[in-house]
Design a protein around this motif. Structure first.
Motif, PDB file in Angstrom:
ATOM      1  N   LEU A 255     -95.499  -4.170 -33.137  1.00  0.00           N
ATOM      2  CA  LEU A 255     -94.921  -5.312 -33.383  1.00  0.00           C
ATOM      3  C   LEU A 255     -93.612  -5.718 -32.304  1.00  0.00           C
ATOM      4  O   LEU A 255     -93.241  -6.670 -31.786  1.00  0.00           O
ATOM      5  N   ALA A 256     -92.964  -4.350 -31.971  1.00  0.00           N
ATOM      6  CA  ALA A 256     -91.957  -4.272 -31.302  1.00  0.00           C
ATOM      7  C   ALA A 256     -92.392  -4.828 -29.697  1.00  0.00           C
ATOM      8  O   ALA A 256     -91.559  -5.523 -28.880  1.00  0.00           O
ATOM      9  N   GLY A 257     -93.551  -4.199 -29.189  1.00  0.00           N
ATOM     10  CA  GLY A 257     -93.929  -4.728 -27.842  1.00  0.00           C
ATOM     11  C   GLY A 257     -94.425  -6.311 -27.904  1.00  0.00           C
ATOM     12  O   GLY A 257     -94.256  -6.962 -26.894  1.00  0.00           O
ATOM     13  N   THR A 258     -95.034  -6.734 -29.050  1.00  0.00           N
ATOM     14  CA  THR A 258     -95.161  -8.280 -29.067  1.00  0.00           C
ATOM     15  C   THR A 258     -94.067  -8.932 -28.899  1.00  0.00           C
ATOM     16  O   THR A 258     -94.080 -10.079 -28.526  1.00  0.00           O
ATOM     17  N   VAL A 259     -93.082  -8.719 -29.745  1.00  0.00           N
ATOM     18  CA  VAL A 259     -91.763  -9.500 -29.657  1.00  0.00           C
ATOM     19  C   VAL A 259     -91.167  -9.568 -28.238  1.00  0.00           C
ATOM     20  O   VAL A 259     -90.736 -10.523 -27.993  1.00  0.00           O
TER      21      VAL A 259
ATOM     22  N   ASP B 288     -87.568 -20.672 -19.523  1.00  0.00           N
ATOM     23  CA  ASP B 288     -86.230 -20.997 -19.587  1.00  0.00           C
ATOM     24  C   ASP B 288     -85.988 -21.651 -20.980  1.00  0.00           C
ATOM     25  O   ASP B 288     -85.184 -22.773 -21.250  1.00  0.00           O
ATOM     26  N   SER B 289     -86.737 -21.094 -22.070  1.00  0.00           N
ATOM     27  CA  SER B 289     -86.474 -21.520 -23.459  1.00  0.00           C
ATOM     28  C   SER B 289     -85.696 -20.477 -24.284  1.00  0.00           C
ATOM     29  O   SER B 289     -86.344 -19.389 -24.421  1.00  0.00           O
ATOM     30  N   SER B 290     -84.642 -20.891 -24.767  1.00  0.00           N
ATOM     31  CA  SER B 290     -83.669 -19.811 -25.426  1.00  0.00           C
ATOM     32  C   SER B 290     -84.155 -20.022 -26.903  1.00  0.00           C
ATOM     33  O   SER B 290     -84.032 -21.109 -27.473  1.00  0.00           O
ATOM     34  N   ASP B 291     -84.452 -18.641 -27.390  1.00  0.00           N
ATOM     35  CA  ASP B 291     -84.799 -18.657 -28.870  1.00  0.00           C
ATOM     36  C   ASP B 291     -84.010 -17.468 -29.676  1.00  0.00           C
ATOM     37  O   ASP B 291     -84.205 -16.447 -29.366  1.00  0.00           O
ATOM     38  N   CYS B 292     -82.895 -17.942 -30.129  1.00  0.00           N
ATOM     39  CA  CYS B 292     -81.935 -17.106 -30.990  1.00  0.00           C
ATOM     40  C   CYS B 292     -82.689 -16.191 -31.989  1.00  0.00           C
ATOM     41  O   CYS B 292     -82.349 -15.055 -32.242  1.00  0.00           O
ATOM     42  N   CYS B 293     -83.507 -16.932 -32.631  1.00  0.00           N
ATOM     43  CA  CYS B 293     -84.432 -16.155 -33.690  1.00  0.00           C
ATOM     44  C   CYS B 293     -85.417 -14.802 -33.104  1.00  0.00           C
ATOM     45  O   CYS B 293     -85.183 -13.876 -33.715  1.00  0.00           O
ATOM     46  N   SER B 294     -85.847 -15.296 -32.010  1.00  0.00           N
ATOM     47  CA  SER B 294     -86.695 -14.008 -31.460  1.00  0.00           C
ATOM     48  C   SER B 294     -85.779 -13.203 -30.802  1.00  0.00           C
ATOM     49  O   SER B 294     -86.159 -11.954 -30.863  1.00  0.00           O
ATOM     50  N   SER B 295     -84.791 -13.685 -30.239  1.00  0.00           N
ATOM     51  CA  SER B 295     -83.742 -12.513 -29.760  1.00  0.00           C
ATOM     52  C   SER B 295     -83.158 -11.570 -30.841  1.00  0.00           C
ATOM     53  O   SER B 295     -82.966 -10.439 -30.534  1.00  0.00           O
TER      54      SER B 295
ATOM     55  N   LEU C 154     -85.769  -4.997 -33.974  1.00  0.00           N
ATOM     56  CA  LEU C 154     -87.019  -3.894 -33.727  1.00  0.00           C
ATOM     57  C   LEU C 154     -86.787  -2.831 -32.709  1.00  0.00           C
ATOM     58  O   LEU C 154     -87.105  -2.079 -32.855  1.00  0.00           O
ATOM     59  N   GLU C 155     -85.595  -3.464 -31.794  1.00  0.00           N
ATOM     60  CA  GLU C 155     -85.406  -2.279 -30.948  1.00  0.00           C
ATOM     61  C   GLU C 155     -84.522  -1.187 -31.575  1.00  0.00           C
ATOM     62  O   GLU C 155     -84.681   0.066 -31.322  1.00  0.00           O
ATOM     63  N   LEU C 156     -83.522  -1.727 -32.555  1.00  0.00           N
ATOM     64  CA  LEU C 156     -83.025  -0.476 -33.352  1.00  0.00           C
ATOM     65  C   LEU C 156     -83.780   0.235 -33.967  1.00  0.00           C
ATOM     66  O   LEU C 156     -83.745   1.532 -34.307  1.00  0.00           O
TER      67      LEU C 156
ATOM     68  N   ASP D 146    -106.435  -3.587 -36.270  1.00  0.00           N
ATOM     69  CA  ASP D 146    -105.237  -2.659 -35.835  1.00  0.00           C
ATOM     70  C   ASP D 146    -104.401  -3.558 -35.102  1.00  0.00           C
ATOM     71  O   ASP D 146    -103.194  -3.236 -35.123  1.00  0.00           O
ATOM     72  N   ASP D 147    -104.391  -4.799 -34.545  1.00  0.00           N
ATOM     73  CA  ASP D 147    -103.452  -5.622 -33.940  1.00  0.00           C
ATOM     74  C   ASP D 147    -102.690  -5.912 -35.174  1.00  0.00           C
ATOM     75  O   ASP D 147    -101.510  -6.424 -34.896  1.00  0.00           O
ATOM     76  N   VAL D 148    -103.302  -6.138 -36.386  1.00  0.00           N
ATOM     77  CA  VAL D 148    -102.475  -6.768 -37.339  1.00  0.00           C
ATOM     78  C   VAL D 148    -101.441  -5.545 -37.756  1.00  0.00           C
ATOM     79  O   VAL D 148    -100.440  -5.823 -38.481  1.00  0.00           O
ATOM     80  N   GLY D 149    -101.882  -4.266 -37.861  1.00  0.00           N
ATOM     81  CA  GLY D 149    -101.147  -3.249 -38.300  1.00  0.00           C
ATOM     82  C   GLY D 149    -101.312  -3.059 -39.717  1.00  0.00           C
ATOM     83  O   GLY D 149    -100.457  -2.320 -40.345  1.00  0.00           O
ATOM     84  N   PHE D 150    -102.116  -3.672 -40.306  1.00  0.00           N
ATOM     85  CA  PHE D 150    -102.315  -3.402 -41.902  1.00  0.00           C
ATOM     86  C   PHE D 150    -103.640  -2.765 -42.176  1.00  0.00           C
ATOM     87  O   PHE D 150    -104.846  -3.071 -41.489  1.00  0.00           O
ATOM     88  N   VAL D 151    -103.903  -2.083 -43.351  1.00  0.00           N
ATOM     89  CA  VAL D 151    -105.218  -1.450 -43.432  1.00  0.00           C
ATOM     90  C   VAL D 151    -106.093  -2.528 -43.911  1.00  0.00           C
ATOM     91  O   VAL D 151    -105.936  -3.109 -44.838  1.00  0.00           O
ATOM     92  N   ASP D 152    -107.300  -2.440 -43.380  1.00  0.00           N
ATOM     93  CA  ASP D 152    -108.043  -3.433 -43.509  1.00  0.00           C
ATOM     94  C   ASP D 152    -109.503  -2.699 -43.927  1.00  0.00           C
ATOM     95  O   ASP D 152    -109.836  -1.710 -43.430  1.00  0.00           O
ATOM     96  N   GLY D 153    -110.537  -3.352 -44.594  1.00  0.00           N
ATOM     97  CA  GLY D 153    -111.750  -2.788 -44.691  1.00  0.00           C
ATOM     98  C   GLY D 153    -112.824  -3.289 -43.865  1.00  0.00           C
ATOM     99  O   GLY D 153    -112.734  -3.983 -42.810  1.00  0.00           O
ATOM    100  N   ASP D 154    -114.036  -3.058 -44.142  1.00  0.00           N
ATOM    101  CA  ASP D 154    -115.194  -3.459 -43.129  1.00  0.00           C
ATOM    102  C   ASP D 154    -115.374  -5.130 -43.530  1.00  0.00           C
ATOM    103  O   ASP D 154    -115.114  -5.470 -44.363  1.00  0.00           O
TER     104      ASP D 154
END
Length: 700
Positions: free
Chosen positions: A25-29, A40-47, A53-55, A435-443
């Motif tokens: 998740l940290a890598g994606t953000v 050149d698009s500032s997004d305060c929410c993602s920042s 996530l860095e903390l 695995d990309d979602v990061g949640f346990v999933d079934g078959d």
């Protein structure tokens, strides 16, 4: 782990244990933030989310000890010091932008001021550099201004050695004793107080507070780097900061607070009214508290007010809750957790990501609540895609059903191809690996896309509005055709969303079909409602619709293949228990099924053109049995009576062809005609035919 219930229950999705979710998740953000910076698009929410996530990475992420890898496995002190360094690097990153602005403002003001008293104006910029541990920049600036002694002194003090701090503290005491500190500029005295490791200092000119004007993150950093001993941990530095902010009262706490409370960033530029006695603290502060106190109350951390002024925006809170759950902090209040899940699902649904809202709702712990919420979302967003039996022939079926013009065909084909490419390239969520979602999933399960379609004979071409301006239905049909290209374009997107629900989230298809049946009933689409009720397993209601509307209409229109689709679906859904599972099946659907089987046998004889005696004789008992069943069909309306009469007429014709035209056959047919529910006209016609046959047989 994932708790999976029965096949007809929604599975419980939980974050996978460990650090995998945190790192991905940290890598994606971070990747999204870099892309935004390149555009050149500032997004305060993602920042802000990136800072959070860095903390988390600094506090719980995997550490790179380098040559101390072996020692770190056995020494808690090495691990604690490594966390101090990662937290220090986090503070440097989040404060660097503000420090640059402060330094630039100070230097611009110093350049504009030509007064001789501005010789120490650069010291404020030096202090700003030190609050972000930019020691190299601070010393360079001092060297540039000719302040070599102070540069050398700060270089020694700020490298983490406690001895120079003690020496400078003693020197400050000597200056205070002789009154020399009153001759110093306040900015220079602040630097000496900082170098001495003191947060406050009573000089001859008044109280010197090095945390004055600093936000809580830089105030915490000052305590971590300069005030606390060089061997302190994150917990010790945080406790010392809390004492300075007045958050902790003990024997070591100062008489009054000297640094800012850990307010959220959005409150940094706002003045709180006097009536507000309690505000939510910054989410980063709560994360630090959770790290130092594993039993810390999670409801304070997950409050949306810790990171946003919008109480409905729970995006960060939901992600943080998933992260700390994967890290083992599971003592969140169930009521708080459910509220965050529901608010996050509503947020995604309002953004058009209803299929991801269902993914969030699967995190609800209570099975009944989870199922009810998922069904509620499905009922609002499922679509009935008529004319489709598979995804491969989507456009062909739609073209046959709606009879669109050649020009519209070309446009719709172009948009469908474009939509398919966009769905593969721009919407990877339907094909996202678990695995990309990061949640346990079934078959994964395959998705059945066998949907009902009406026969072309039953479709009607909408008339233009100008032909009948007063007809509202015609106007609606014209509107439907006007937006036809848009419907075809959204088709692939919807199918991918539905496949995501079934294949990835393993939502029971029964629920989806039930929602489609409800939608069809609200739109007055009886055939579609019955079809989806069959797929959902509600055979009783589907059978009622079959007997009431579908079968009579199909028989009258001689659309036997269309009726056979429903009969086959019934038989496939419950091969051997239809009589038990469906009330009145024997006197309803079974009669029509028997009739269709006889017609199929007759068509087979016609196709092969080999009416052997065995095949013909095999029809005799089946025809006689059907004649006895026709009277059991209910005929509450004229349409039902016409349907039964039509079936009886066909049965008599087949029976005549099977039995022949001799006296015995004529007598047998006459007995059946007398008992069959024929209409008056059909009965008279059949009796007339039988009379002629009887007279012809007697004459011979």
């Amino acid at each position: 782990a994932s708790s999976v219930g029965s096949r007809l229950a929604a599975r419980h999705m939980q974050p996978s244990s460990g650090r995998t979710l945190l790192h991905r998740l940290a890598g994606t953000v971070q990747q999204l933030q870099r892309s935004a910076e390149e555009d050149d698009s500032s997004d305060c929410c993602s920042s802000q989310l990136s800072d959070v996530l860095e903390l988390c990475m600094a506090l719980w992420g995997k550490l790179d000890y380098g040559w101390l890898e072996d020692a770190a496995a056995e020494s808690e002190y090495v691990q604690a010091r490594a966390r101090v360094e990662t937290v220090s690097q986090w503070v440097e990153r989040v404060c660097s932008a503000g420090v640059r602005r402060e330094v630039q403002a100070v230097m611009d003001a110093a350049a504009a001021n030509t007064d001789n008293n501005s010789a120490d104006s650069h010291l404020e910029a030096v202090f700003s550099h030190l609050t972000a541990r930019e020691i190299h920049n601070a010393c360079d600036l001092l060297q540039e201004k000719g302040d070599h002694h102070l540069a050398l002194l700060l270089a020694q003090v700020c490298m983490g050695d406690d001895t120079p701090r003690q020496i400078i503290a003693k020197q400050l005491a000597n200056w205070a004793e002789c009154g020399a500190d009153t001759t110093m500029s306040p900015s220079r005295l602040v630097l000496y107080v900082l170098a001495s490791g003191q947060a406050t200092y009573n000089s001859g000119s008044g109280l010197v507070n090095i945390c004055k004007g600093l936000d809580w993150r830089r105030a915490l950093a000052v305590h971590l780097w300069y005030i606390c001993p060089s061997t302190c941990t994150v917990s010790e530095a945080l406790l010392e900061y809390e004492r300075g902010a007045g958050l902790v009262q003990d024997s070591l706490s100062p008489s009054s607070s000297y640094c800012q409370e850990p307010l959220p960033q959005y409150l940094g530029e706002h003045t709180l009214p006097d009536s507000v006695s309690r505000v939510s603290y910054d989410i980063c502060y709560h994360l630090l508290k959770l790290y130092t106190q594993p039993s810390y109350r999670l409801d304070q951390l997950l409050n949306p007010a810790t990171n946003t002024p919008d109480p409905l925006d729970v995006t960060t809170s939901w992600l943080v809750m998933a992260l700390i759950h994967s890290l083992g902090y599971t003592h969140v209040n169930p009521i708080v957790a459910n509220g965050i899940h529901l608010a996050m699902a509503a947020h995604l649904e309002s953004a058009g990501l209803w299929h991801w809202a269902i993914f969030v709702l699967l995190s609800l712990k209570q099975e009944n609540c989870r199922g009810a919420e998922v069904r509620s979302v499905l009922s609002r967003h499922v679509q009935i895609v008529e004319g489709i039996e598979s995804e491969d022939d989507t456009f062909v079926r739609m073209k046959e059903r709606q009879r669109i013009s050649d020009q519209q065909v070309v446009a719709a084909q172009t948009m469908e191809v474009t939509g398919a490419l966009d769905d593969e390239q721009q919407q990877p969520q339907a094909n996202m690996d678990e695995d990309d979602v990061g949640f346990v999933d079934g078959d994964d399960n395959s998705m059945d896309t066998d949907l009902t379609r009406r026969n072309e004979q039953q479709t009607t071409t909408p008339q233009p509005a100008e032909n009948n301006p007063a007809d509202e239905d015609s106007q609606c049909n014209v509107s439907f055709n006007d937006n036809e290209n848009e419907i075809n374009f959204d088709l692939s997107s919807y199918l991918s969303q539905e496949e995501f629900l079934i294949a990835k989230l393993r939502i029971p298809e029964k629920w989806i079909n039930e929602s489609k049946a409800i939608l069809a009933r609200s739109l007055g689409m009886v055939e579609e409602e019955a079809w989806y009720l069959i797929k959902a397993g509600d055979l009783t209601r589907a059978h009622a619709l079959l007997i009431e509307t579908i079968a009579p209409t199909a028989i009258i229109n001689e659309d036997h293949d269309y009726l056979a689709r429903y009969i086959t679906a019934f038989e496939a859904s419950s091969p051997s228990l239809l009589d038990v599972n469906v009330p009145d099946w024997k006197i309803g659907g079974a009669v029509y099924a028997h009739y269709l089987h006889i017609l199929a046998a007759v068509e087979e004889i016609k196709r092969t053109q080999q009416p052997t005696q065995d095949k013909v004789e095999a029809l005799r008992p089946r025809l006689l049995a059907l004649c006895g069943q026709l009277n059991s069909l209910r005929t509450p309306t004229a349409r039902h009576r016409l349907c039964v009469s039509e079936v009886s007429r066909v049965v008599v014709g087949v029976l005549r062809a099977v039995l022949g035209e001799d006296l015995a056959a004529t007598a047998a047919i006459a007995n059946q005609v007398a008992s069959l529910p024929l209409s008056q006209d059909c009965a008279l016609q059949e009796l007339n035919t039988l009379t002629h046959q009887y007279l012809a047989a007697v004459a011979n």
